[in-house]
Design a protein around this motif. Structure first.
Motif, mmCIF file in Angstrom:
data_model
loop_
_atom_site.group_PDB
_atom_site.id
_atom_site.type_symbol
_atom_site.label_atom_id
_atom_site.label_comp_id
_atom_site.label_asym_id
_atom_site.label_seq_id
_atom_site.Cartn_x
_atom_site.Cartn_y
_atom_site.Cartn_z
ATOM 1 N N ILE A 179 0.825 -1.210 0.000
ATOM 2 C CA ILE A 179 0.000 0.000 0.000
ATOM 3 C C ILE A 179 0.860 1.262 0.000
ATOM 4 O O ILE A 179 0.375 2.342 -0.333
ATOM 5 N N ASP A 180 2.129 1.130 0.372
ATOM 6 C CA ASP A 180 3.006 2.295 0.488
ATOM 7 C C ASP A 180 3.731 2.618 -0.814
ATOM 8 O O ASP A 180 4.626 3.482 -0.835
ATOM 9 N N ARG A 227 5.014 4.254 -3.947
ATOM 10 C CA ARG A 227 5.080 5.684 -4.273
ATOM 11 C C ARG A 227 5.870 5.866 -5.560
ATOM 12 O O ARG A 227 6.932 6.487 -5.580
ATOM 13 N N THR A 266 -4.147 7.024 -7.828
ATOM 14 C CA THR A 266 -4.837 6.048 -6.984
ATOM 15 C C THR A 266 -6.254 5.837 -7.507
ATOM 16 O O THR A 266 -6.948 6.812 -7.823
ATOM 17 N N GLY A 275 -4.834 10.822 -5.368
ATOM 18 C CA GLY A 275 -4.682 10.310 -4.011
ATOM 19 C C GLY A 275 -5.927 9.535 -3.638
ATOM 20 O O GLY A 275 -6.942 9.575 -4.351
ATOM 21 N N TYR A 276 -5.851 8.832 -2.500
ATOM 22 C CA TYR A 276 -7.004 8.018 -2.097
ATOM 23 C C TYR A 276 -8.209 8.884 -1.783
ATOM 24 O O TYR A 276 -9.335 8.552 -2.163
ATOM 25 N N TRP A 277 -7.992 10.001 -1.076
ATOM 26 C CA TRP A 277 -9.149 10.739 -0.572
ATOM 27 C C TRP A 277 -9.998 11.338 -1.699
ATOM 28 O O TRP A 277 -11.216 11.139 -1.723
ATOM 29 N N PRO A 302 -5.591 -3.171 3.705
ATOM 30 C CA PRO A 302 -6.605 -3.350 2.658
ATOM 31 C C PRO A 302 -5.949 -3.778 1.336
ATOM 32 O O PRO A 302 -4.807 -3.394 1.035
ATOM 33 N N ARG A 310 -2.289 2.803 -8.621
ATOM 34 C CA ARG A 310 -2.468 1.947 -7.451
ATOM 35 C C ARG A 310 -3.963 1.823 -7.183
ATOM 36 O O ARG A 310 -4.617 2.819 -6.893
ATOM 37 N N LEU A 368 -6.760 0.689 -4.746
ATOM 38 C CA LEU A 368 -6.788 0.507 -3.294
ATOM 39 C C LEU A 368 -8.217 0.290 -2.830
ATOM 40 O O LEU A 368 -9.106 1.076 -3.163
ATOM 41 N N TRP A 369 -8.408 -0.784 -2.088
ATOM 42 C CA TRP A 369 -9.736 -1.100 -1.558
ATOM 43 C C TRP A 369 -9.942 -0.417 -0.219
ATOM 44 O O TRP A 369 -9.002 -0.286 0.564
ATOM 45 N N SER A 370 -11.173 -0.011 0.038
ATOM 46 C CA SER A 370 -11.520 0.455 1.383
ATOM 47 C C SER A 370 -11.786 -0.777 2.248
ATOM 48 O O SER A 370 -11.872 -1.902 1.754
ATOM 49 N N ARG A 371 -11.930 -0.562 3.546
ATOM 50 C CA ARG A 371 -12.282 -1.689 4.420
ATOM 51 C C ARG A 371 -13.637 -2.257 4.028
ATOM 52 O O ARG A 371 -13.853 -3.472 4.040
#
Lengths: 748, 157
Positions: free
Chosen positions: A241-242, A244, A250, A298-300, A372, A453, A455-458
């Motif tokens: 997940i890190d 870069r 993302t 980014g994720y957000w 995640p 990347r 990325l899944w949320s919980r």
């Protein structure tokens, strides 16, 4: 996982993949590492067996006949300063293999342990399981299958270093010895491995080596702290997940609410307006589904973009599983004839003096690893590189190639440190990897040339499927006044994990998936008839730490305990009688747990009872003796004593940790909230608030004891899990007088 | 533009004021030691200190950090923080980590807890459990976490 694979039976598809991987070795170079190491000098070939061979050929030597898995140059790097870096052919996701395999190699290398480091491999051919021939972390097989491999690798590298020293000093190699990273001559001269590495690299790799007598082991068997302990407790350990990469974007995906559903309409105008959002893409997903990926910087912003999507789903053509209806279906199915795994004469059921009937229900369970799911994909012309914590990088590379329209040799998977997995990172369909590839492909097609990347949320993780299957067990047992079982009629109903996957060919026989029946009957010589039903349902299922034994151990160990109680027999003595002389490892593990716990001797505090269970899974045996009570209607586990038989204990410190951790995961299965349920096709849970796992406040005191043994080691990633829940249930049953038949526990 | 004080340095972050501190740290400032686990303050993997208090950075917006000091795992374990150094040393000594993913958050919670105690005061087992109850470890390292927190407290006495 996959305990039953016989490498001689590997299906054609996997053999093909192996051949492909051999050809592929050139294409999967970690280029940056190569450049760095090439500049550093030393024995630094690392993951470049082909390069070693090319250099050997250039030097006029014949290429070695050794397989890639036997080439020390693919596994050991020795820097000029003496640092030894061992490449592991497995995924480190908590089980400690990143320390155990280097210990094994360093033992035969006679390395200075203080200078030993570790790193992950890739989908390179060198890193396949030496027995199975595929890249695989699972089935508690890492140390078991690679013990001899890593010893031989270390011994070969040591022989090359000795050869280089003999040439440097012009002495007979037989006069030299090694100790803690140095070659020593009889006259007192010494050379560090770092000084010899470059010359050693140019020598031919010996095919035959003599391994140490185990009585001379200095590292193997010594409780050793993890190589990654410092980095992992200071935030300095990078996980997948890190990632870069320069310019990396993302992606967050809107998955369908029902497995396999497709989109009816998409309004992405608000999502596109979120600052930072670069693209909104309709993408094909696993199981024929569709989804919408929001790609942002980014994720957000990607998550805000996903929240702003207005989507309508077409669920008309997919089955909508409902847990209540499903249980009713399973009950009906349990009464029907089906394929039999074992058979025996059931006539004594009609005449047995004592009878016992039981039904058990086990829910779907999510793996819920703390990191995640994620996968980073970089595409360039005719090439793809993936970074992910994968238990099966070879299969994932092949799946990625299919999605990307590339040849397998054009894809490289770089294995990343993973924050847990428990089976979820070995998806039989490579679901999260192919999703990430589809998104990367669509992003590139949209004109964005950047690594992505996904990325899944919980919530994506909890609702995303690939669960431990829901199971119904039903048993009818006839026995006599001495607890002798006369007939045992047993039915298992649950989805097959491997049907439809590449593993079906050698896991499913006569319509029965071996991953559903493992742990039944053995080691008890019981007259059992076992009928198995594998209904097909629209819920993706997968192995989950200890696989079939997550339910079979519970059923077997609680039912036998019930027979012991019904016939006023001590549960330890009863099991020992059933083991007889044929199961010395079971006897030894149980006896050790009994002796260390004070069972039968120590008086318990008021309100507490003992519980016992023992189970073999993945070739290791774990026995638990526990103390439990019921407090305000809730079961409480106070103390756990483990007796473990895993043959030679390579790193007792890690084995203790694995048993402690597996016990906690087993405890999690018993506690309220440990269930995934569906309502009208939709998973009802979404985060740790409603799919709960054990916390520190649930943690019993635990002591782990290992039976001494010099036999070749067996694995310990999973075997600590299965016997915990039945031992706990047996203690509760002794307190309440009622057997526990549901997980999570229901005491009503 | 938002100004964040992270580990003693001022940073300007071009992000929506509602952006959780977690994502400003990870995606904007490249401080990836703080982990994403649940996004809902349920697991503790994202724990950082805000003016010395342990908070869940996954639900705390950067707008709430104005004029305050954010401290992350990177600074707590770089040797400059007496309590953080003791906790880090105990974590290594007890070989706590398995997968290690939650351990940044565990170390941050433990450090904030020990800092909250009067100097030299030894926590009870129940106090340690209560202090650490918000941090999930799916690998189940809780036995070693208990021992490490207790030892870190002893070493600080």
């Amino acid at each position: 996982m996959l305990p039953h694979i016989d490498y001689r039976e590997l299906p054609r598809a996997l053999q093909h993949m192996l051949e492909r991987d051999r050809i592929d070795a050139c294409a999967t170079l970690p280029r940056r590492s190569f450049l760095k190491l090439a500049g550093a000098g030393g024995l630094a070939l690392g993951a470049f067996p082909h390069l070693a061979m090319a250099q050997a050929s250039a030097a006029g030597q014949a290429a070695s006949a050794l397989k890639p898995t036997q080439q020390p140059l693919a596994f050991v790097q020795i820097a000029p300063n003496g640092e030894v870096t061992v490449t592991i052919n497995r995924l480190e996701f908590g089980q400690g293999v990143q320390t155990a395999l280097p210990m094994i190699l360093a033992e035969e290398l006679d390395a200075d342990w203080r200078l030993v480091r570790s790193r992950h491999g890739s989908s390179d051919a060198a890193y396949v399981d030496p027995l199975f021939g595929i890249h695989l972390t699972g089935g508690s097989n890492s140390v078991k299958n690679s013990f001899t491999q890593y010893r031989e690798l270390g011994a070969r590298a040591r022989a090359m270093l000795l050869g280089a020293a003999a040439a440097r000093w012009n002495v007979d190699v037989a006069t030299l010895r090694t100790q803690a990273g140095q070659v020593l001559a009889p006259d007192g001269r010494k050379l560090g491995y770092g000084e010899l590495a470059e010359a050693a690299m140019a020598l031919p790799v010996p095919e035959k080596v003599t391994l140490k007598d185990p009585k001379d082991f200095r590292l193997i068997g010594r409780p050793t702290n993890r190589l990654d302990a410092r980095a992992k407790s200071s935030g300095r350990q990078d996980f997948g997940i890190d990632s870069r990469l320069p310019g990396q974007l993302t992606a967050v995906v809107a998955h369908p609410p029902v497995f396999g559903a497709r989109l009816a309409s998409v309004d992405d105008s608000a999502a596109r307006a979120v600052p930072g959002v670069k693209a909104v893409l309709r993408v094909p997903l696993d199981r024929g589904a569709e989804g919408v990926a929001v790609v942002a910087d980014g994720y957000w912003p990607a998550k805000l973009g996903r929240d702003a999507l207005k989507l309508q789903w077409d669920t008309s053509s997919v089955e909508k599983v409902d847990s209540e209806r499903q249980l009713a279906q399973y009950r009906e199915l349990a009464g029907q004839p089906g394929p039999r795994h074992f058979d025996a004469d059931m006539a004594p059921l009609a005449t047995a003096p004592r009878q016992l009937q039981a039904e058990f229900v086990f829910p779907y369970l999510a793996h819920a690893a703390m990191e995640p799911l994620n996968c980073t994909v970089q595409l360039s012309e005719g090439r793809a590189e993936l970074w992910t914590g994968s238990q099966c990088p070879g299969l994932d590379a092949a799946a990625a190639a299919r999605v990307l329209g590339l040849k397998p040799e054009q894809v490289a998977v770089h294995v990343q440190m993973a924050g847990g997995g428990f089976g979820r990172r070995f998806s039989s369909s490579s679901d999260f990897v192919i999703e990430a590839c589809a998104i990367a492909k669509a992003t590139r097609a949209a004109g964005l040339n950047a690594p992505v990347r996904t990325l899944w949320s919980r919530e994506d993780d909890i609702k995303g499927g690939y669960y431990r299957p829901m199971h119904l067990h039903r048993a009818r047992i006839g026995f006599d006044e001495h607890g002798q079982v006369l007939a045992w009629d047993h039915v298992i109903v649950g989805q097959s994990i491997t049907t439809g996957s590449v593993f079906e060919g050698f896991q499913v026989k006569n319509g029965i998936d071996a991953t559903a029946t493992e742990g039944m009957r053995e080691p008890y010589a019981l007259p059992m008839r076992l009928t198995v039903h594998h209904p097909k349902l629209n819920v993706p299922v997968l192995w989950w730490r200890s696989v079939g034994s997550t339910h079979t151990a519970f059923v077997m160990e609680t039912l036998l305990d019930e027979i012991a109680r019904a016939t006023q027999q001590d549960p330890v003595a009863y099991r020992m009688r059933l083991f007889g002389d044929k199961h010395p490892r079971h006897r030894a593990a149980l006896q050790l747990a009994v002796d260390q716990s004070g069972y039968g001797k120590k008086p318990l505090p008021a309100g507490r009872a003992w519980g016992v269970a023992v189970h073999e899974s993945f070739s290791s045996v774990v026995a638990y003796v526990v103390q439990a009570s019921v407090k305000e209607g809730r079961p409480v586990l106070h103390r756990v004593t483990a007796g473990v038989h895993c043959n030679l204990a390579v790193n007792p410190r890690t084995i203790e940790a694995q048993v402690q951790g597996a016990a906690v995961m087993g405890l999690s299965m018993c506690l309220p909230g440990a269930a995934i349920t569906l309502k009208d096709g939709v998973v009802e849970q979404g985060n740790f608030g409603d799919f709960s796992v054990a916390r520190i406040t649930d943690m019993p005191e635990i002591a782990v004891h290992i039976v001494p043994s010099a036999d070749a080691p067996t694995g310990m990633g999973e075997p600590g899990l299965p016997p915990l829940a039945p031992a706990f249930a047996n203690a509760i049953a002794r307190l309440t007088g009622k057997p526990v038949r549901d997980l999570p526990f229901k005491l009503a | 533009m938002n100004t964040l004080n992270v580990n003693g340095r001022q940073h300007t972050v071009d992000a929506d004021p509602g952006t959780p501190i977690l994502w400003a740290l990870r995606d904007t400032l490249g401080l990836t030691g703080t982990k994403f686990g649940c996004g809902a303050a349920l697991c503790g993997a994202c724990t950082v200190h805000l003016d010395g208090q342990a908070i869940r950075s996954c639900i705390t917006p950067i707008s709430a950090a104005g004029g305050k000091k954010i401290t992350t795992i990177e600074a707590v374990t770089d040797g400059s923080d007496r309590v953080g150094a003791a906790v880090h040393a105990a974590w290594v000594q007890h070989d706590v980590a398995q997968c290690g993913y939650c351990q940044s958050g565990q170390v941050m919670s433990a450090t904030a807890f020990l800092k909250s105690l009067p100097r030299g005061k030894q926590p009870s087992a129940a106090q340690i459990d209560t202090a650490m109850a918000g941090n999930i470890c799916r690998c189940g390292t809780y036995a070693r976490i208990r021992a490490a927190v207790a030892d870190a407290a002893k070493s600080l006495a």
